[in-house]
Design a protein around this motif. Structure first.
Motif, PDB file in Angstrom:
ATOM      1  N   PRO A 389       0.816  -1.225   0.000  1.00  0.00           N
ATOM      2  CA  PRO A 389       0.000   0.000   0.000  1.00  0.00           C
ATOM      3  C   PRO A 389       0.849   1.275   0.000  1.00  0.00           C
ATOM      4  O   PRO A 389       0.394   2.310  -0.479  1.00  0.00           O
ATOM      5  CB  PRO A 389      -0.821  -0.121   1.284  1.00  0.00           C
ATOM      6  CG  PRO A 389      -0.034  -1.031   2.179  1.00  0.00           C
ATOM      7  CD  PRO A 389       0.662  -1.985   1.264  1.00  0.00           C
ATOM      8  N   GLU A 390       2.070   1.193   0.534  1.00  0.00           N
ATOM      9  CA  GLU A 390       2.908   2.392   0.594  1.00  0.00           C
ATOM     10  C   GLU A 390       3.292   2.885  -0.802  1.00  0.00           C
ATOM     11  O   GLU A 390       3.411   4.096  -1.033  1.00  0.00           O
ATOM     12  CB  GLU A 390       4.156   2.116   1.428  1.00  0.00           C
ATOM     13  CG  GLU A 390       3.854   1.865   2.905  1.00  0.00           C
ATOM     14  CD  GLU A 390       5.107   1.619   3.727  1.00  0.00           C
ATOM     15  OE1 GLU A 390       6.212   1.669   3.145  1.00  0.00           O
ATOM     16  OE2 GLU A 390       4.985   1.371   4.930  1.00  0.00           O
ATOM     17  N   VAL A 393       0.345   4.724  -2.229  1.00  0.00           N
ATOM     18  CA  VAL A 393       0.248   6.079  -1.664  1.00  0.00           C
ATOM     19  C   VAL A 393       1.182   7.029  -2.399  1.00  0.00           C
ATOM     20  O   VAL A 393       0.814   8.170  -2.713  1.00  0.00           O
ATOM     21  CB  VAL A 393       0.565   6.052  -0.152  1.00  0.00           C
ATOM     22  CG1 VAL A 393       0.686   7.467   0.394  1.00  0.00           C
ATOM     23  CG2 VAL A 393      -0.518   5.294   0.604  1.00  0.00           C
ATOM     24  N   PHE A 412      -5.574   5.955  -3.266  1.00  0.00           N
ATOM     25  CA  PHE A 412      -5.668   5.955  -1.807  1.00  0.00           C
ATOM     26  C   PHE A 412      -6.677   4.905  -1.342  1.00  0.00           C
ATOM     27  O   PHE A 412      -6.424   4.164  -0.377  1.00  0.00           O
ATOM     28  CB  PHE A 412      -6.101   7.328  -1.290  1.00  0.00           C
ATOM     29  CG  PHE A 412      -5.013   8.371  -1.311  1.00  0.00           C
ATOM     30  CD1 PHE A 412      -3.743   8.081  -0.824  1.00  0.00           C
ATOM     31  CD2 PHE A 412      -5.255   9.648  -1.802  1.00  0.00           C
ATOM     32  CE1 PHE A 412      -2.733   9.046  -0.827  1.00  0.00           C
ATOM     33  CE2 PHE A 412      -4.258  10.608  -1.808  1.00  0.00           C
ATOM     34  CZ  PHE A 412      -2.998  10.309  -1.318  1.00  0.00           C
ATOM     35  N   ALA A 415      -5.228   1.468  -1.629  1.00  0.00           N
ATOM     36  CA  ALA A 415      -4.272   1.214  -0.548  1.00  0.00           C
ATOM     37  C   ALA A 415      -4.998   0.881   0.751  1.00  0.00           C
ATOM     38  O   ALA A 415      -4.611  -0.056   1.476  1.00  0.00           O
ATOM     39  CB  ALA A 415      -3.371   2.439  -0.355  1.00  0.00           C
ATOM     40  N   THR A 422      -3.545   1.884   7.013  1.00  0.00           N
ATOM     41  CA  THR A 422      -2.371   2.482   6.381  1.00  0.00           C
ATOM     42  C   THR A 422      -2.376   3.981   6.684  1.00  0.00           C
ATOM     43  O   THR A 422      -3.097   4.755   6.049  1.00  0.00           O
ATOM     44  CB  THR A 422      -2.386   2.245   4.857  1.00  0.00           C
ATOM     45  OG1 THR A 422      -2.430   0.837   4.597  1.00  0.00           O
ATOM     46  CG2 THR A 422      -1.143   2.841   4.206  1.00  0.00           C
ATOM     47  N   ALA A 425      -1.779   6.519   3.834  1.00  0.00           N
ATOM     48  CA  ALA A 425      -2.939   6.785   2.979  1.00  0.00           C
ATOM     49  C   ALA A 425      -3.928   7.716   3.676  1.00  0.00           C
ATOM     50  O   ALA A 425      -4.480   8.630   3.057  1.00  0.00           O
ATOM     51  CB  ALA A 425      -3.625   5.475   2.603  1.00  0.00           C
ATOM     52  N   ARG A 429      -4.483  11.321   2.093  1.00  0.00           N
ATOM     53  CA  ARG A 429      -5.833  11.501   1.561  1.00  0.00           C
ATOM     54  C   ARG A 429      -6.515  12.674   2.262  1.00  0.00           C
ATOM     55  O   ARG A 429      -7.283  13.415   1.649  1.00  0.00           O
ATOM     56  CB  ARG A 429      -6.666  10.226   1.695  1.00  0.00           C
ATOM     57  CG  ARG A 429      -8.006  10.317   0.955  1.00  0.00           C
ATOM     58  CD  ARG A 429      -8.761   9.012   0.942  1.00  0.00           C
ATOM     59  NE  ARG A 429      -9.259   8.643   2.265  1.00  0.00           N
ATOM     60  CZ  ARG A 429     -10.028   7.597   2.505  1.00  0.00           C
ATOM     61  NH1 ARG A 429     -10.369   6.779   1.504  1.00  0.00           N
ATOM     62  NH2 ARG A 429     -10.436   7.319   3.725  1.00  0.00           N
TER      63      ARG A 429
END
Length: 634
Positions: A389-390, A393, A412, A415, A422, A425, A429
């Motif tokens: 997920p990083e 982002v 976002f 993720a 996370t 995110a 976001r």
């Protein structure tokens, strides 16, 4: 209020003499001609006549707008080079032509009216200048000058209504060459230039109208008497809005053409890196990998491309640890170049080094605002690590900077679908939602982020800013107190606390906090800008002016520590322009904005600077046109 907020504020005409239609061509005019032939005939007459409007024997002095207005009702002057009978006949003929033109105007025969005014002007030119001077020649010359301006203004109005905008504009500029304060001619020229899409020239005319108004009404303005300006502020903003897109595109192309774009300041990059959850891990790994002095000999002695690429990654990370970001970017690119086209070498790299190398190259390119290059690296990294997920982002961050907000939101969301906790995110976001003015959603993301990580300083400071905007003073104080407990000597915490005091009108407390922020981290540009704003908002003592010199010093220091601090350029330019004692000083403000444009990173920043630069340049050109030596209203 804050230096970290964007402050969007919401400008050259060559003067020439118009050719006039001749009396002979006027006699050829046929009232029963078609409308198309009418227009063609008038244009041909104007083209055939190269004779300029008559120059009066007034020493070239400007005729005041009051004199011009008076001339509209004045009787036609006698001319000094004819006998009494001829003078009377000439006088009557000019009056007849003037009345005929006005009658034609009432009957909406605009081009016929224009020809009547032209014939009158030709008569003055032919009979009004020759012959020996008489005792009344000076008075007659002045009267003739007034009459010429009045007739030319009338003809200009007819040309405009008859669809001959270029001839109308030419007459306007001729009038303004003789009478700088002629309101109708300047207003008409503005209207024509705007209709022709010549917005830069129109902007100068708007500024000229404003400056002349301020000059004529400076006493009332200094006393605070409310006055209606000749042009609404909206018109000025419209002119600038037409010009900005092309200006931004021009400067963005110039920025892209640079071989090596400069990086943001060390402080800015460090704050950016700290906004990611992996920052502490990166720094820990960099420290364990060894120093630059120990890694460099290993690099120099390594011949295996895959191992050498890993060493470039390690040394680059160590450069980041040491805040040598430019050197880090060079190492990351060098490492990627060794393996970019060879999948076997990529596979031979240690552990996940190839993915991490792509990630760091992506970040380094993003620092330089090479968005296309950054997204390519991040997307390759996502192919290797589709559930990371990083990386999603960071891809979203590139989309944000590129103005692709919907694509950023989608990334976002993806993720957070992989990992609802996370924090990267959630924080970023929230930043995007604040840009989109979706305050409720941003607040929810920040609260969720702090629930997952209560020690997340940046999330807590963002929340404090949001609460400040909602006038929740108590909530703001609580968040700042918690942040200060976790990081007692944080420049950012002091700066945010200063902004809270500023919002409450507690300017001395605000300045004290901003100074603490500077003391904690002299390379943080934001508190310098905020000190300057606090100075300029502090009521002067003993009737004196604000400490403008002190504010200027703070803004210049902000630019010194961070040449990309775009809000410092905005405020500094406006302050210097307000204090300019002559136009040469005002021109240095344009040079300041050029410096700012050379350091802008984003289209939004360029849009702000281009707007104030266009305005400043137009103001200087307008003042020059009006023969003003300063903007001062003293």
């Amino acid at each position: 209020m804050s230096g970290r907020q964007n402050s969007t504020q919401a400008l050259v005409v060559g003067l020439g003499l118009a050719a006039v239609a001749s009396l002979i061509m006027y006699q050829m005019y046929k009232e029963n001609a078609t409308a198309e032939k009418d227009v063609a005939a008038v244009k041909k007459r104007a083209a055939d006549k190269s004779r300029a409007l008559p120059k009066m024997a007034s020493g070239g002095k400007t005729v005041s707008s009051e004199a011009t207005a008076a001339a509209a009702a004045a009787s036609t002057p006698l001319v000094n080079n004819t006998s009494g009978r001829e003078e009377k006949a000439l006088h009557m003929r000019i009056e007849e032509l003037d009345k005929k033109g006005k009658t034609m105007f009432k009957n909406k025969k605009y081009l016929e009216a224009a020809d009547s005014f032209t014939e009158a002007l030709d008569l003055i030119a032919t009979h009004g200048l020759s012959g020996p001077p008489s005792s009344s020649s000076s008075e007659q010359s002045t009267s003739l000058a007034r009459q010429v301006i009045t007739l030319t203004n009338n003809r200009s109005a007819m040309y405009e209504k008859g669809g001959l905008a270029d001839l109308a504009l030419s007459d306007c500029l001729t009038i303004l060459d003789k009478d700088l304060g002629h309101l109708k001619a300047r207003t008409r020229s503005l209207r024509i230039l705007e209709a022709q899409g010549r917005y830069a020239e129109a902007l100068v005319q708007v500024c000229a109208l404003q400056l002349k108004f301020m000059q004529d009404n400076r006493t009332q303005l200094r006393m605070g008497v409310p006055l209606q300006p000749p042009v609404p502020q909206q018109k000025l903003e419209e002119m600038i809005s037409h010009l900005i897109p092309a200006e931004v595109e021009k400067y963005m192309e110039l920025a892209k053409s640079k071989e090596d774009r400069s990086l943001p300041s060390q402080y800015t990059l460090t704050q950016l890196l700290k906004s990611f959850n992996g920052y502490n891990g990166w720094m820990s790994k960099a420290a364990r990998s060894g120093s630059v002095s120990t890694l460099t000999p290993l690099l120099d002695g390594e011949d295996d491309p895959s191992k050498k690429a890993s060493l470039f990654l390690k040394r680059g990370r160590r450069h980041v640890h040491d805040k040598s970001h430019a050197k880090a970017a060079v190492d990351f690119e060098a490492g990627l170049a060794l393996v970019a086209e060879n999948t076997e070498l990529q596979d031979l790299m240690e552990e996940d080094d190839y993915a991490r190398l792509l990630e760091w190259v992506g970040m380094a390119r993003h620092w330089k605002y090479d968005l296309e290059g950054a997204i390519k690296c991040y997307e390759k990294c996502s192919e290797l690590e589709p559930t990371n997920p990083e990386i999603l982002v960071k891809r979203a961050g590139v989309k944000m900077d590129g103005g692709e907000h919907d694509a950023a939101v989608e990334l976002f969301d993806t993720a957070l679908g992989l990992d609802p906790e996370t924090t990267d995110a959630l924080l970023h976001r929230a930043n995007l939602r604040l840009l989109q003015q979706k305050v409720v959603e941003a607040k929810a993301d920040l609260l969720h982020c702090l629930k997952v990580r209560p020690d997340h300083i940046l999330a807590r400071l963002r929340l404090a800013t949001l609460l400040m905007a909602e006038n929740d003073v108590e909530g703001t104080k609580q968040q700042l107190d918690k942040a200060e407990q976790m990081v007692p000597n944080s420049s950012e915490v002091h700066s945010y606390r200063g902004e809270m005091h500023f919002a409450q009108g507690e300017l001395e407390d605000a300045k004290m906090q901003f100074q603490k922020a500077i003391d904690c981290e002299p390379s943080n540009p934001t508190p310098y800008v905020n000190v300057a704003l606090a100075i300029m908002n502090t009521p002067p003592t003993a009737g004196g002016p604000p400490d403008a010199a002190g504010a200027i010093s703070m803004l210049e220091k902000a630019i010194e520590v961070d040449p990309q601090m775009h809000s410092a350029y905005m405020h500094l330019g406006q302050l210097k322009l307000a204090m300019a004692t002559d136009l040469s000083v005002a021109r240095t403000v344009i040079e300041l904005y050029d410096q700012a444009l050379d350091n802008c990173r984003t289209p939004d920043e360029m849009r702000d600077i281009c707007g104030v630069r266009l305005l400043t340049e137009a103001q200087v050109d307008a003042a020059t046109m009006l023969k003003m030596e300063t903007f001062s209203m003293q």
